[in-house]
Design an enzyme around this catalytic site. Structure first.
Site, PDB file in Angstrom:
ATOM      1  N   ALA A 173      -7.476 159.904  35.928  1.00  0.00           N
ATOM      2  CA  ALA A 173      -8.891 159.710  35.609  1.00  0.00           C
ATOM      3  C   ALA A 173      -9.820 160.833  36.099  1.00  0.00           C
ATOM      4  O   ALA A 173     -10.574 161.398  35.282  1.00  0.00           O
ATOM      5  CB  ALA A 173      -9.333 158.347  36.141  1.00  0.00           C
ATOM      6  N   ASP A 231      -8.164 153.726  36.997  1.00  0.00           N
ATOM      7  CA  ASP A 231      -8.831 154.348  35.847  1.00  0.00           C
ATOM      8  C   ASP A 231     -10.217 153.790  35.621  1.00  0.00           C
ATOM      9  O   ASP A 231     -11.113 154.489  35.157  1.00  0.00           O
ATOM     10  CB  ASP A 231      -7.986 154.189  34.582  1.00  0.00           C
ATOM     11  CG  ASP A 231      -7.039 155.359  34.463  1.00  0.00           C
ATOM     12  OD1 ASP A 231      -6.058 155.400  35.223  1.00  0.00           O
ATOM     13  OD2 ASP A 231      -7.331 156.265  33.651  1.00  0.00           O
ATOM     14  N   ASN A 271      -5.358 150.286  35.894  1.00  0.00           N
ATOM     15  CA  ASN A 271      -4.571 151.457  36.314  1.00  0.00           C
ATOM     16  C   ASN A 271      -3.316 151.475  35.450  1.00  0.00           C
ATOM     17  O   ASN A 271      -3.102 150.589  34.607  1.00  0.00           O
ATOM     18  CB  ASN A 271      -4.236 151.376  37.814  1.00  0.00           C
ATOM     19  CG  ASN A 271      -3.644 152.675  38.340  1.00  0.00           C
ATOM     20  OD1 ASN A 271      -4.205 153.746  38.119  1.00  0.00           O
ATOM     21  ND2 ASN A 271      -2.513 152.614  39.000  1.00  0.00           N
TER      22      ASN A 271
END
Ligand code: MRU
Length: 343
Positions: free
Chosen positions: A47, A234, A244
């Site tokens: 990310a 994320d 995630n």
């Protein structure tokens, strides 16, 4: 380790993570379309790194514009292209919003000044990310006792950020403080970020790492071989629900069953205050070939139906705490995260 991404003579250079650990190859992007493709194809991923790449992508796209162009139209096109690359990582949109704010504030200054300001903003996002990860690492290192074994999923390391890493940043900070730490890395099917990337970067730093396949975690936990879990994120909703890499949710449930602390390490730019819980987090579905194949090699019938969600959402109730640059957010997560972001 060299930086993951940087600006060089009007180009964006990045390590091609698809080739690791076999080959250390660098890609030079000469336009924003190349940067967008690099994000979509996972040449750069994670990310925070996606956010930095998109910011440089905007600066690169605008740097190539000539005077007399329809600036608003051209900027909107570049911005939209990068905006559409991957839907889940909040940091992508956060970085693109920062770039747009600079564009809007530079209105009327002329093209040359705009180019300079956009590049300066992208470089700031890049620089700040490393500083944030160091702070976050320092905060989280207090949670690791010397002699601990940390399980991690996917790669939330230097490669997934502008440098140092989030989950692996916490491990690095603990090691820098003289603690003995061993990492158990889930291989992370389908595209093996754990086996390829986490193992590669920890081995380079001489941090002991043991690789397991994803289905071995429960066995090791049941045997008392895992002391804590640390993963990246994320996108984190207001209540702490966390998206995630696919498989994270399963690890969290296992950790709770075995009374093992489960920590998420992420910068506050990953938190999406616009989402009250995880049900609103957009989950990317990727090509089925990532499941049908391993490193390009077919492992099943070529046309078998598959699902390939790239992320899952771990409900906040499984998360012991979220490690951020401002401190360690403990339940109720909504209160601590919200207060830090607003101030
Ligand atoms: O699909 P990827 O490799 O971009 O997924 C990455 C992850 O899920 C990471 O854990 C997350 O982005 C945090 S990176 C510091």
């Amino acid at each position: 380790m060299r930086p993951v991404i940087w600006w060089k003579n009007g180009r964006v250079v990045m390590i091609d993570q698809r080739q690791l650990p076999g080959r250390e190859v660098y890609i030079e992007c000469k336009n924003h379309e190349r940067v967008a493709r690099a994000i979509e194809t996972l040449a750069i991923r994670g990310a925070p790194a996606i956010g930095v790449a998109a910011a440089y992508g905007v600066a690169l796209g605008v740097s190539r514009l000539k005077g007399g162009a329809d600036l608003d139209g051209a900027f909107a096109k570049i911005h939209k292209r990068l905006w559409r690359t991957r839907p889940t990582a909040r940091n992508l949109f956060w970085a693109l919003e920062r770039m747009k704010a600079v564009y809007e504030k530079s209105w009327g200054l002329g093209l040359a000044a705009l180019k300079k300001r956009l590049l300066a903003e992208a470089a700031a996002i890049d620089r700040e990310d490393v500083m944030i990860n160091r702070k976050l690492g320092r905060n989280g290192s207090a949670l690791i006792k010397s002699g601990s074994t940390v399980l991690t999923h996917c790669n939330a390391g230097a490669l997934a950020t502008a440098g140092y890493g989030t989950a692996l940043g916490v491990v690095r900070a603990a090691v820098e403080r003289g603690k003995k730490v061993r990492v158990v890395a889930d291989e992370t099917r389908p595209v093996l970020q754990g086996a390829r990337l986490t193992v590669w970067e920890l081995a380079r730093d001489r941090i002991p790492v043991t690789l397991i396949t994803d289905n071995m975690a429960a066995y090791l936990m049941a045997r008392g071989e895992i002391d804590l879990v640390i993963v990246g994120a994320d996108r984190i909703a207001r209540n702490g629900d966390t998206a995630n890499k696919i498989g994270t949710y399963g690890v969290a449930v296992l950790a709770k069953e075995h009374e093992i602390p489960f920590y998420v390490a992420a910068p506050l730019s990953t938190v999406d205050l616009g989402l009250k819980d995880g049900s609103g987090i957009p989950i990317e579905e990727r090509s089925g070939d990532e499941v049908r194949r391993i490193r390009g090699k077919l492992i099943t019938l070529p046309k078998v139906d598959v699902r390939n969600p790239a992320f899952d959402v771990t409900p906040a109730k499984y998360i012991t705490a979220i490690i951020t640059e401002r401190g360690i957010a403990r339940p109720p997560l909504a209160r601590s995260l919200g207060a830090w972001i607003r101030t």
